[in-house]
Design a protein around this motif. Structure first.
Motif, PDB file in Angstrom:
ATOM      1  N   ASP A  15      35.406  11.658  21.523  1.00  0.00           N
ATOM      2  CA  ASP A  15      35.458  12.878  22.613  1.00  0.00           C
ATOM      3  C   ASP A  15      34.253  12.362  23.285  1.00  0.00           C
ATOM      4  OD1 ASP A  15      32.703  13.248  21.069  1.00  0.00           O
ATOM      5  OD2 ASP A  15      33.489  14.518  19.706  1.00  0.00           O
ATOM      6  N   LEU A  16      33.939  13.652  24.214  1.00  0.00           N
ATOM      7  CA  LEU A  16      32.909  13.171  25.278  1.00  0.00           C
ATOM      8  C   LEU A  16      31.529  12.723  24.635  1.00  0.00           C
ATOM      9  CD1 LEU A  16      34.267  15.639  28.085  1.00  0.00           C
ATOM     10  CD2 LEU A  16      34.704  13.258  27.522  1.00  0.00           C
ATOM     11  N   ASP A  17      30.977  13.633  23.833  1.00  0.00           N
ATOM     12  CA  ASP A  17      29.663  13.508  23.087  1.00  0.00           C
ATOM     13  C   ASP A  17      29.752  12.049  22.677  1.00  0.00           C
ATOM     14  OD1 ASP A  17      28.758  15.956  23.795  1.00  0.00           O
ATOM     15  OD2 ASP A  17      29.508  16.749  21.833  1.00  0.00           O
ATOM     16  N   ARG A  18      30.819  11.634  21.824  1.00  0.00           N
ATOM     17  CA  ARG A  18      30.680  10.313  21.571  1.00  0.00           C
ATOM     18  C   ARG A  18      30.526   9.145  22.667  1.00  0.00           C
ATOM     19  NH1 ARG A  18      33.860  10.373  15.835  1.00  0.00           N
ATOM     20  NH2 ARG A  18      32.447  11.640  14.859  1.00  0.00           N
ATOM     21  N   ILE A  19      31.160   9.417  23.718  1.00  0.00           N
ATOM     22  CA  ILE A  19      31.457   8.526  24.652  1.00  0.00           C
ATOM     23  C   ILE A  19      30.104   8.328  25.674  1.00  0.00           C
ATOM     24  CG2 ILE A  19      32.321   8.239  27.128  1.00  0.00           C
ATOM     25  CD1 ILE A  19      35.151   9.097  26.248  1.00  0.00           C
ATOM     26  N   ARG A  20      29.368   9.662  25.645  1.00  0.00           N
ATOM     27  CA  ARG A  20      27.890   9.593  26.169  1.00  0.00           C
ATOM     28  C   ARG A  20      26.904   8.854  25.199  1.00  0.00           C
ATOM     29  NH1 ARG A  20      28.182  15.150  26.134  1.00  0.00           N
ATOM     30  NH2 ARG A  20      29.070  15.649  28.353  1.00  0.00           N
ATOM     31  N   ALA A  21      27.403   9.104  23.827  1.00  0.00           N
ATOM     32  CA  ALA A  21      26.468   8.355  22.895  1.00  0.00           C
ATOM     33  C   ALA A  21      26.491   6.884  23.031  1.00  0.00           C
ATOM     34  CB  ALA A  21      26.469   8.836  21.475  1.00  0.00           C
ATOM     35  N   ALA A  22      27.879   6.403  23.194  1.00  0.00           N
ATOM     36  CA  ALA A  22      27.946   4.988  23.243  1.00  0.00           C
ATOM     37  C   ALA A  22      27.446   4.368  24.569  1.00  0.00           C
ATOM     38  CB  ALA A  22      29.485   4.808  23.156  1.00  0.00           C
ATOM     39  N   ALA A  23      27.440   5.091  25.676  1.00  0.00           N
ATOM     40  CA  ALA A  23      27.102   4.639  26.923  1.00  0.00           C
ATOM     41  C   ALA A  23      25.618   4.723  26.689  1.00  0.00           C
ATOM     42  CB  ALA A  23      27.345   5.698  27.888  1.00  0.00           C
ATOM     43  N   GLY A  24      25.045   5.476  25.908  1.00  0.00           N
ATOM     44  CA  GLY A  24      23.389   5.449  25.637  1.00  0.00           C
ATOM     45  C   GLY A  24      23.011   4.153  24.955  1.00  0.00           C
ATOM     46  N   ARG A  25      23.949   3.617  24.105  1.00  0.00           N
ATOM     47  CA  ARG A  25      23.596   2.349  23.546  1.00  0.00           C
ATOM     48  C   ARG A  25      23.813   0.994  24.793  1.00  0.00           C
ATOM     49  NH1 ARG A  25      23.711   1.875  17.909  1.00  0.00           N
ATOM     50  NH2 ARG A  25      24.147   3.720  16.999  1.00  0.00           N
ATOM     51  N   VAL A  26      24.543   1.396  25.404  1.00  0.00           N
ATOM     52  CA  VAL A  26      24.843   0.345  26.552  1.00  0.00           C
ATOM     53  C   VAL A  26      23.675   0.386  27.237  1.00  0.00           C
ATOM     54  CG1 VAL A  26      26.356  -0.334  28.183  1.00  0.00           C
ATOM     55  CG2 VAL A  26      27.430   0.316  26.472  1.00  0.00           C
ATOM     56  N   ALA A  27      23.155   1.590  27.776  1.00  0.00           N
ATOM     57  CA  ALA A  27      21.950   1.534  28.517  1.00  0.00           C
ATOM     58  C   ALA A  27      20.841   0.932  28.112  1.00  0.00           C
ATOM     59  CB  ALA A  27      21.843   3.193  28.953  1.00  0.00           C
ATOM     60  N   ARG A  28      20.488   1.173  26.695  1.00  0.00           N
ATOM     61  CA  ARG A  28      19.484   0.528  25.868  1.00  0.00           C
ATOM     62  C   ARG A  28      19.640  -0.880  26.196  1.00  0.00           C
ATOM     63  NH1 ARG A  28      20.018   4.564  22.140  1.00  0.00           N
ATOM     64  NH2 ARG A  28      20.386   3.324  20.206  1.00  0.00           N
ATOM     65  N   ALA A  37      29.084  -6.601  29.109  1.00  0.00           N
ATOM     66  CA  ALA A  37      30.276  -6.156  28.971  1.00  0.00           C
ATOM     67  C   ALA A  37      30.880  -5.197  28.150  1.00  0.00           C
ATOM     68  CB  ALA A  37      31.429  -7.268  29.366  1.00  0.00           C
ATOM     69  N   VAL A  38      31.591  -4.297  28.386  1.00  0.00           N
ATOM     70  CA  VAL A  38      32.013  -3.152  27.359  1.00  0.00           C
ATOM     71  C   VAL A  38      33.443  -3.017  27.570  1.00  0.00           C
ATOM     72  CG1 VAL A  38      32.050  -0.673  26.844  1.00  0.00           C
ATOM     73  CG2 VAL A  38      29.917  -1.766  27.940  1.00  0.00           C
ATOM     74  N   VAL A  39      34.036  -3.243  26.227  1.00  0.00           N
ATOM     75  CA  VAL A  39      35.423  -3.126  25.863  1.00  0.00           C
ATOM     76  C   VAL A  39      35.824  -1.841  25.039  1.00  0.00           C
ATOM     77  CG1 VAL A  39      37.407  -4.240  24.608  1.00  0.00           C
ATOM     78  CG2 VAL A  39      35.626  -5.642  25.665  1.00  0.00           C
ATOM     79  N   ALA A  84      30.437   7.992  32.577  1.00  0.00           N
ATOM     80  CA  ALA A  84      29.070   8.212  31.700  1.00  0.00           C
ATOM     81  C   ALA A  84      27.998   7.378  31.894  1.00  0.00           C
ATOM     82  CB  ALA A  84      29.638   8.167  29.994  1.00  0.00           C
ATOM     83  N   LEU A  85      28.393   6.137  32.198  1.00  0.00           N
ATOM     84  CA  LEU A  85      27.010   5.358  32.310  1.00  0.00           C
ATOM     85  C   LEU A  85      26.479   5.448  33.638  1.00  0.00           C
ATOM     86  CD1 LEU A  85      28.706   1.911  31.201  1.00  0.00           C
ATOM     87  CD2 LEU A  85      26.685   2.882  30.227  1.00  0.00           C
ATOM     88  N   GLN A  86      27.374   5.508  34.660  1.00  0.00           N
ATOM     89  CA  GLN A  86      26.833   6.062  35.727  1.00  0.00           C
ATOM     90  C   GLN A  86      25.998   7.580  35.863  1.00  0.00           C
ATOM     91  OE1 GLN A  86      30.441   6.380  38.386  1.00  0.00           O
ATOM     92  NE2 GLN A  86      30.627   4.029  38.388  1.00  0.00           N
ATOM     93  N   ALA A  87      26.391   8.453  34.987  1.00  0.00           N
ATOM     94  CA  ALA A  87      25.684   9.642  35.051  1.00  0.00           C
ATOM     95  C   ALA A  87      24.295   9.412  34.278  1.00  0.00           C
ATOM     96  CB  ALA A  87      26.450  10.653  33.944  1.00  0.00           C
ATOM     97  N   GLN A  88      24.116   8.020  33.549  1.00  0.00           N
ATOM     98  CA  GLN A  88      22.712   7.797  32.916  1.00  0.00           C
ATOM     99  C   GLN A  88      21.927   6.764  33.638  1.00  0.00           C
ATOM    100  OE1 GLN A  88      23.293   6.996  28.726  1.00  0.00           O
ATOM    101  NE2 GLN A  88      24.868   8.392  28.519  1.00  0.00           N
ATOM    102  N   GLY A  89      22.655   6.785  34.987  1.00  0.00           N
ATOM    103  CA  GLY A  89      21.851   5.778  35.789  1.00  0.00           C
ATOM    104  C   GLY A  89      22.086   4.488  35.703  1.00  0.00           C
ATOM    105  N   VAL A  90      23.251   3.870  34.984  1.00  0.00           N
ATOM    106  CA  VAL A  90      23.363   2.771  34.906  1.00  0.00           C
ATOM    107  C   VAL A  90      24.587   2.122  35.849  1.00  0.00           C
ATOM    108  CG1 VAL A  90      24.403   1.052  33.248  1.00  0.00           C
ATOM    109  CG2 VAL A  90      23.009   2.732  32.304  1.00  0.00           C
ATOM    110  N   GLU A  91      24.549   0.960  36.446  1.00  0.00           N
ATOM    111  CA  GLU A  91      25.629   0.900  37.514  1.00  0.00           C
ATOM    112  C   GLU A  91      26.962   0.249  36.556  1.00  0.00           C
ATOM    113  OE1 GLU A  91      26.285  -2.250  41.010  1.00  0.00           O
ATOM    114  OE2 GLU A  91      24.252  -1.997  40.634  1.00  0.00           O
ATOM    115  N   ALA A  92      27.987   0.781  36.913  1.00  0.00           N
ATOM    116  CA  ALA A  92      29.119   0.189  36.046  1.00  0.00           C
ATOM    117  C   ALA A  92      30.356   0.582  36.963  1.00  0.00           C
ATOM    118  CB  ALA A  92      28.958   1.066  34.879  1.00  0.00           C
ATOM    119  N   ARG A  93      31.375  -0.222  36.694  1.00  0.00           N
ATOM    120  CA  ARG A  93      32.784  -0.276  37.094  1.00  0.00           C
ATOM    121  C   ARG A  93      33.695  -0.625  36.092  1.00  0.00           C
ATOM    122  NH1 ARG A  93      33.392   2.605  40.356  1.00  0.00           N
ATOM    123  NH2 ARG A  93      32.051   1.745  41.753  1.00  0.00           N
ATOM    124  N   SER A  94      34.855   0.240  35.842  1.00  0.00           N
ATOM    125  CA  SER A  94      35.872  -0.072  34.911  1.00  0.00           C
ATOM    126  C   SER A  94      36.922  -1.057  35.461  1.00  0.00           C
ATOM    127  CB  SER A  94      36.542   1.004  34.764  1.00  0.00           C
ATOM    128  OG  SER A  94      37.437   1.352  35.697  1.00  0.00           O
TER     129      SER A  94
END
Ligand code: ASP
Ligand code: MG
Length: 405
Positions: A15-28, A37-39, A84-94
């Motif tokens: 769900d969106l909360d989990r996607i946000r949390a996963a994006a947080g891990r990527v951001a770290r 790279a995220v799959v 979600a990554l962009q919203a956390q200030g991380v540059e990202a492209r799918s």
């Protein structure tokens, strides 16, 4: 600084909360200076629903259109993850499979990856952009989207890690690692810090559904270091690595079991050349996979022959053997589906003696009868009555010193 691939399974992007949390891990990881790279898999349950829709419309649906439908689950999560990554200030492209491209063969619904063009992604990652890649899908020779078979996003992640020469491929999932055996059966099962590719392949039942088997084969071939870890905790997971990376190799790394086995005994088979071929030839021709085989020394010119096979193949195998009765000339056939195969697995047994005898003693102490035995370089398997499965796994777990203190 390292280049890593982070793969998130369906429950990790449910769900969106989990996607946000996963994006947080990527951001770290990005903040720590890593190129990432995220799959992503589809959101939990989505692929099942898409498959169901195809089947409802037509049980014999076109495989190309099946792929057109089921590949959409990953397209959604890749886009959402990038947002979600962009919203956390991380540059990202799918990126979808065809855009990279992830080149596959033409087996729609069960395609194999042939090649991944990694240069463009590496270039973007070097400039600090996170590449978010759809798992599970690729581009076929017909220039249409293909999918890799269920669970295929693990294989996407490993293949991408190989193409990017990544230091590590982290698989984020809903379990926190690979255990010495199934923790539901043995509460004293221990999480392994490291396991070899070969052991992981043999311990399929322990790691059931954690990693697609093909992804482990690919990781072994390409020497990709895979880490299985939970997306819900920060605990370190299990590293699946080459043998060289494990210094102290335990004799037994883990214990696997399978309740999907059946046993067939063919009694009083004539003891002469060509009989095994007459017996197993028709089974092989019908794609019945035979696993353990034991044949006795003949006493009166005939012998008994016992083998195991998948439970689902039992009725078919019986029919084939009935048909071959005259050609083989056996007295009778007995089948038993109430059996389980228990295996102890470890690369350490190449250099340790006594693995099998420890196994037999532990089972004897629990009065568990062994019906069939087979061994390979890194595995000893026994067939026992199905009702002894849990008892046998627990006894062996203790006997090899695997219980948590
Ligand atoms: N979404 C696909 C499936 O459910 C691929 C994957 O998750 O690995 O099979
Ligand atoms: Mg999976």
């Amino acid at each position: 600084m390292a280049r890593i691939v982070m793969k998130f399974g369906g429950t990790s992007v449910a769900d969106l909360d989990r996607i946000r949390a996963a994006a947080g891990r990527v951001a770290r990881e990005v903040e720590a200076g890593n190129q990432v790279a995220v799959v992503v898999s589809a959101m939990a349950g989505v692929t099942n629903q898409l498959v169901g829709w195809c089947q409802s419309l037509s049980p014999l649906h076109d495989a190309r259109e099946y792929d057109a439908v089921v590949a959409t689950g990953e397209q959604v999560t890749a886009g959402l993850m990038a947002i979600a990554l962009q919203a956390q200030g991380v540059e990202a492209r799918s990126w979808q499979g065809w855009q990279i491209p992830v080149v596959t063969d033409g087996a729609h619904g069960a395609a194999r990856i042939e090649r991944i063009e990694g240069k463009g992604l590496i270039h973007r990652m070097e400039t600090g952009q996170v590449a978010v890649v759809t798992g599970f899908q690729g581009l076929g020779p017909d220039r249409r989207t293909t999918t890799l078979g269920r669970g295929g996003s693990d294989t996407s992640a490993v293949a991408l890690a190989a193409a990017l020469a990544a230091e590590r491929c982290d698989i984020y999932t809903d379990v926190d690692g690979i255990y010495t055996t199934d923790p539901r059966i043995v509460p004293k099962a221990r999480k392994l810090a490291r396991i070899t590719y070969e052991e992981m392949l043999e311990l399929a039942s322990v790691g059931a559904k954690v990693l697609q088997t093909r992804s482990v084969e690919l990781a072994m071939k390409e020497r990709v270091r895979v880490q299985v870890r939970s997306s819900f905790t920060d605990a370190p997971g299990t590293l699946v690595v080459d043998e060289d990376e494990i210094v102290e190799k335990p004799m037994v790394a883990g214990i696997a079991y399978s309740r999907d086995e059946a046993k067939i005994t063919v009694r009083s088979v004539p003891d002469r050349p060509g009989i095994a071929a007459a017996l197993f030839g028709p089974l092989a021709a019908a794609n019945v996979n035979v696993d353990m085989i034991v044949q006795n020394v003949a006493a009166d010119g005939t012998t008994d022959l016992t083998f195991t096979l998948g439970k689902a193949d039992l009725p078919r195998a019986r029919r084939l053997l009935d048909d071959a009765h005259e050609a083989i000339g056996y007295a009778e056939i007995a089948a038993d589906a109430d059996v389980a195969k228990i295996s102890v697995v470890g690369v350490g047994m190449r250099s340790h003696a006594g693995v099998a005898s420890t196994m037999f003693r532990a089972l004897a102490e629990k009065a568990i009868n062994i019906q069939v035995i087979s061994t390979s370089e890194i595995k000893v398997s026994v067939l026992v009555g199905a009702e002894y499965t849990e008892l046998a796994v627990r006894a062996l777990h203790t006997a090899y010193g695997l219980d948590v203190a």
